[in-house]
Design an enzyme around this catalytic site. Structure first.
Site, PDB file in Angstrom:
ATOM      1  NE  ARG A  55      -5.115  -5.213  -1.793  1.00 32.18           N
ATOM      2  CZ  ARG A  55      -4.244  -4.292  -1.368  1.00 32.18           C
ATOM      3  NH1 ARG A  55      -4.513  -3.612  -0.264  1.00 32.18           N
ATOM      4  NH2 ARG A  55      -3.132  -4.050  -2.042  1.00 32.18           N
ATOM      5  NE  ARG A  92     -11.148  -0.383   4.895  1.00 32.00           N
ATOM      6  CZ  ARG A  92      -9.852  -0.306   5.205  1.00 32.00           C
ATOM      7  NH1 ARG A  92      -9.031  -1.234   4.767  1.00 32.00           N
ATOM      8  NH2 ARG A  92      -9.391   0.674   5.954  1.00 32.00           N
ATOM      9  CD  GLU A 136      -2.514   2.321   3.703  1.00 31.44           C
ATOM     10  OE1 GLU A 136      -2.061   1.618   2.776  1.00 31.44           O
ATOM     11  OE2 GLU A 136      -3.101   1.842   4.706  1.00 31.44           O
ATOM     12  CB  SER A 148       1.902   0.816   2.402  1.00 40.55           C
ATOM     13  OG  SER A 148       0.975   1.130   3.407  1.00 40.55           O
ATOM     14  NE  ARG A 157      -7.786   3.244   0.279  1.00 38.70           N
ATOM     15  CZ  ARG A 157      -7.419   2.617   1.387  1.00 38.70           C
ATOM     16  NH1 ARG A 157      -6.331   3.034   2.047  1.00 38.70           N
ATOM     17  NH2 ARG A 157      -8.100   1.589   1.857  1.00 38.70           N
TER      18      ARG A 157
END
Length: 447
Positions: free
Chosen positions: A283, A298, A370, A373, A412
């Site tokens: 990403r 991230r 987070e 999701s 994460r």
């Protein structure tokens, strides 16, 4: 490919109309014609202005062209029959033949006009997000998300350190990542690398042996059509990395897993289909400038175990809850505290009609962050992919419902383990569930 700063190479076409060829409209046009106000209200819940009038105008333009073409084709067919009759009787058919030739030229031009009208409608429809479910709370941003529950008690960590500070002596090398590839890349060494691999293996084993997902190995490069199907294209091209040859690096295994049913008709008896895959994800983080710049929370490349379900409309709500529980099961095995949040309209992803976030407790950041999701996309992606199933009772076809979720983000999870299980001497205790995979019970700082 990517440039020196980790950005997508420029100068490549991002999206072609070939992606939409022969696909169903991404919204039910019959419903839209009958419920334009409801469509505009749905957009307003996402902070967008009304669009039904524009879409219906484009739809009307397309239908008018189609009607004209049908009338002209019928007249051409009728004249052709009349020409045949005249020729059989020896009468002069020259005038009618000239008119048929003119109609043929007009039909050719009209077909191009029809293709252009359809392309304009398809492009407009593809730019609007999924319609939210009624239970999704209203609100413009994540401050309006609703916490549903908390699970586990945050571990007491005296003077908890951020994983970026701990990791340097444990094998997390952000400097080497930057040297090799630019900002937001990481190199893991020794025991830290083995821990990352162990986390992914544990997740796959739990999702396949306990939660009923089928392990699937997928390509890491996909075509435009696949990204259109799951709605990363055309809207989110800047968040992706594209190769000079054309295919795109996957941002998540959701893309290849969901597209396994693209342009397929699945027997209802086979549903639900449940897939899982451990892949690297790529990403550009185009919208995350300045966020989480320390450490590996991230980054541009990271491993993740993805969960995807393909099911019927009647089963999708229950399947959503099941997927959420499957993702939670990993955190429970690792003894990590977390909370479950229902996202508001302004924070719900483009393709989703309802999303749960799981946020893990990170003592080094003194906050929940987070880690997963889980989204129910309804038939939104299925329409873009033309993915259907055949009903057992009537043999009619309907669009499937698609769901996706992280089960979990491996990096994460590693961050959460390091921050929650850190010791005063700089070591990190390995949770019991991971020890059969790591072969050691502690990350030990190197000298």
């Amino acid at each position: 490919m990517i440039d020196k700063a980790g950005r997508p190479l420029k100068g490549l076409p991002l999206f072609g109309h070939a992606c939409t060829k022969d696909l169903q409209p991404v919204f039910d046009l019959k419903w839209l014609r009958e419920n334009p106000d409801a469509f505009d209200r749905a957009l307003a819940r996402r902070g967008q202005g009304p669009a039904a009038a524009l879409l219906l105008a484009l739809d009307q333009e397309r239908r008018q062209v189609e009607t004209r073409l049908q009338d002209e084709q019928q007249r051409r067919n009728r004249l052709s029959k009349e020409i045949g009759e005249l020729k059989r009787t020896g009468a002069d058919a020259g005038a009618l033949m000239a008119e048929v030739a003119s109609l043929k030229d007009g039909l050719r031009l009209g077909e191009e006009e029809q293709r252009q009208a359809q392309a304009r409608l398809d492009e407009a429809l593809a730019s609007y997000p999924n319609i939210l479910m009624d239970e999704v709370p209203d609100g413009p941003d994540d401050s309006y998300n609703v916490e549903l529950r908390r699970e586990g008690s945050p571990l007491l960590v005296n003077k908890a350190a951020h994983h970026a500070d701990l990791g340097q002596s444990l094998g997390l090398d952000m400097a080497a990542g930057a040297k090799l590839s630019g900002a937001r890349f990481a190199v893991l060494r020794g025991q830290m690398a083995r821990l990352e691999r162990a986390i992914g293996q544990l997740m796959l084993d739990v999702q396949t042996t306990e939660n009923g997902y089928s392990e699937t190995s997928v390509p890491f490069l996909v075509r435009d059509e696949a990204l259109f199907g799951t709605a990363q294209l055309p809207k989110f091209a800047e968040d992706l990395f594209r190769t000079t040859a054309g295919p795109w690096l996957i941002p998540t295994a959701e893309v290849p897993l969901t597209n396994l049913v693209r342009e397929e008709i699945v027997d209802e008896a086979l549903l639900p289909l449940r897939f899982t895959s451990l892949t690297p994800c790529f990403r550009s983080e185009a919208g995350a400038a300045g966020k989480d710049t320390r450490g590996m929370f991230r980054v541009h490349q990271f491993p993740k175990v993805e969960l995807v379900s393909i099911t019927t409309p009647e089963q999708s709500a229950e399947e959503h809850e099941r997927m959420l529980a499957s993702a939670e099961s990993i955190l429970k095995k690792l003894g990590l505290a977390y909370r479950v949040v229902l996202l508001c309209g302004g924070d719900t992803g483009f393709a989703s009609r309802k999303t749960y976030d799981i946020e893990v407790w990170l003592p080094g950041q003194n906050s929940y962050r987070e880690i997963s999701s889980c989204s129910n996309c309804g038939d939104f992606q299925a329409r873009r992919m033309n993915a259907r199933y055949r009903q057992a009772s009537s043999k009619q076809t309907r669009f499937v419902h698609t769901l996706n979720g992280s089960g979990l983000a491996v990096g994460r999870t590693l961050v959460a383990i390091v921050e929650n299980y850190q010791e005063a001497d700089g070591s990190v205790t390995i949770p019991d569930a991971l020890r059969p995979y790591t072969g050691f019970d502690r990350l030990v700082p190197h000298a």
